[in-house]
Scaffold this motif. Structure first.
Motif, mmCIF file in Angstrom:
data_model
loop_
_atom_site.group_PDB
_atom_site.id
_atom_site.type_symbol
_atom_site.label_atom_id
_atom_site.label_comp_id
_atom_site.label_asym_id
_atom_site.label_seq_id
_atom_site.Cartn_x
_atom_site.Cartn_y
_atom_site.Cartn_z
ATOM 1 N N GLY A 1 -42.893 -0.989 -16.285
ATOM 2 C CA GLY A 1 -43.440 -1.693 -14.679
ATOM 3 C C GLY A 1 -42.507 -2.720 -14.682
ATOM 4 O O GLY A 1 -43.358 -3.824 -14.150
ATOM 5 N N ASN A 2 -42.373 -3.097 -15.430
ATOM 6 C CA ASN A 2 -41.799 -4.535 -15.778
ATOM 7 C C ASN A 2 -40.533 -5.157 -14.478
ATOM 8 O O ASN A 2 -39.363 -3.926 -14.357
ATOM 9 C CB ASN A 2 -40.694 -4.999 -16.691
ATOM 10 N N LEU A 3 -40.355 -6.206 -13.940
ATOM 11 C CA LEU A 3 -39.672 -6.106 -12.816
ATOM 12 C C LEU A 3 -38.357 -6.877 -13.440
ATOM 13 O O LEU A 3 -38.923 -8.291 -14.514
ATOM 14 C CB LEU A 3 -40.113 -7.450 -11.450
ATOM 15 N N ILE A 4 -36.792 -6.546 -13.800
ATOM 16 C CA ILE A 4 -35.976 -7.735 -14.301
ATOM 17 C C ILE A 4 -35.354 -7.699 -13.199
ATOM 18 O O ILE A 4 -34.736 -7.003 -13.027
ATOM 19 C CB ILE A 4 -35.434 -6.438 -15.162
ATOM 20 N N GLU A 5 -34.817 -9.555 -13.329
ATOM 21 C CA GLU A 5 -33.553 -10.057 -12.375
ATOM 22 C C GLU A 5 -32.734 -9.675 -13.425
ATOM 23 O O GLU A 5 -32.122 -10.145 -14.174
ATOM 24 C CB GLU A 5 -34.668 -11.694 -12.621
ATOM 25 N N ILE A 6 -31.580 -9.405 -12.141
ATOM 26 C CA ILE A 6 -30.382 -9.443 -12.874
ATOM 27 C C ILE A 6 -29.850 -10.125 -12.340
ATOM 28 O O ILE A 6 -28.901 -10.440 -10.618
ATOM 29 C CB ILE A 6 -29.759 -7.795 -11.843
ATOM 30 N N ASP A 7 -28.762 -11.265 -13.589
ATOM 31 C CA ASP A 7 -27.807 -12.520 -12.467
ATOM 32 C C ASP A 7 -26.707 -11.824 -12.444
ATOM 33 O O ASP A 7 -25.774 -12.101 -11.518
ATOM 34 C CB ASP A 7 -28.163 -13.186 -13.900
ATOM 35 N N ASP A 8 -25.723 -11.404 -13.662
ATOM 36 C CA ASP A 8 -24.411 -10.421 -13.431
ATOM 37 C C ASP A 8 -24.295 -8.539 -13.750
ATOM 38 O O ASP A 8 -25.029 -8.682 -14.394
ATOM 39 C CB ASP A 8 -23.662 -10.827 -14.399
ATOM 40 N N LEU A 9 -24.466 -8.380 -12.734
ATOM 41 C CA LEU A 9 -24.546 -6.802 -12.088
ATOM 42 C C LEU A 9 -24.002 -6.515 -13.119
ATOM 43 O O LEU A 9 -24.227 -5.658 -14.169
ATOM 44 C CB LEU A 9 -24.978 -6.457 -10.757
ATOM 45 N N GLN A 10 -22.474 -6.671 -13.058
ATOM 46 C CA GLN A 10 -21.674 -5.745 -13.810
ATOM 47 C C GLN A 10 -21.856 -6.150 -15.867
ATOM 48 O O GLN A 10 -21.433 -5.350 -16.298
ATOM 49 C CB GLN A 10 -19.646 -6.548 -13.490
ATOM 50 N N ALA A 11 -21.989 -6.931 -15.683
ATOM 51 C CA ALA A 11 -22.048 -7.674 -17.407
ATOM 52 C C ALA A 11 -23.570 -6.931 -17.698
ATOM 53 O O ALA A 11 -23.080 -6.418 -19.085
ATOM 54 C CB ALA A 11 -22.577 -9.453 -17.344
ATOM 55 N N ALA A 12 -24.790 -6.909 -17.291
ATOM 56 C CA ALA A 12 -25.496 -5.981 -17.392
ATOM 57 C C ALA A 12 -25.480 -4.770 -17.416
ATOM 58 O O ALA A 12 -25.507 -3.956 -18.398
ATOM 59 C CB ALA A 12 -26.942 -6.098 -15.937
ATOM 60 N N ILE A 13 -24.595 -4.704 -16.942
ATOM 61 C CA ILE A 13 -24.434 -2.452 -16.889
ATOM 62 C C ILE A 13 -23.438 -2.441 -18.691
ATOM 63 O O ILE A 13 -23.931 -1.491 -18.918
ATOM 64 C CB ILE A 13 -23.264 -2.270 -15.442
ATOM 65 N N TYR A 14 -22.240 -3.317 -18.471
ATOM 66 C CA TYR A 14 -21.416 -3.544 -19.765
ATOM 67 C C TYR A 14 -22.552 -3.747 -20.986
ATOM 68 O O TYR A 14 -22.702 -2.670 -22.025
ATOM 69 C CB TYR A 14 -20.637 -4.332 -19.572
#
Length: 72
Positions: free
Chosen positions: A10-23
């Motif tokens: 249930g935690n909201l997570i902000e994604i700054d760099d989507l591609q880096a987050a996926i890797y």
């Protein structure tokens, strides 16, 4: 525009760099403890499920962005 996902806790997570987050999450899925104790095995299973869920959500976010549907 800020991008967010909600984890399975249930935690909201902000994604700054989507591609880096996926890797990064792809790497996390494979981390395991070297301790063979049953409690560590259960912990690893729970964490792997958590990271797989995050990985799916990040890829869905990427797919929406690439398709031009960038609305929440």
């Amino acid at each position: 525009m800020k991008q967010y996902i909600t984890d399975d806790e249930g935690n909201l997570i902000e994604i700054d760099d989507l591609q880096a987050a996926i890797y990064q999450v792809a790497d996390y899925i494979h981390y395991l403890h070297s301790d063979d104790a049953p409690e560590m095995h259960r912990f690893d299973q729970k964490r792997q499920a958590y990271w797989r869920d995050i990985f799916v959500k990040l890829n869905l976010l990427r797919d929406k962005k690439e398709s031009g549907y960038d609305h929440n």
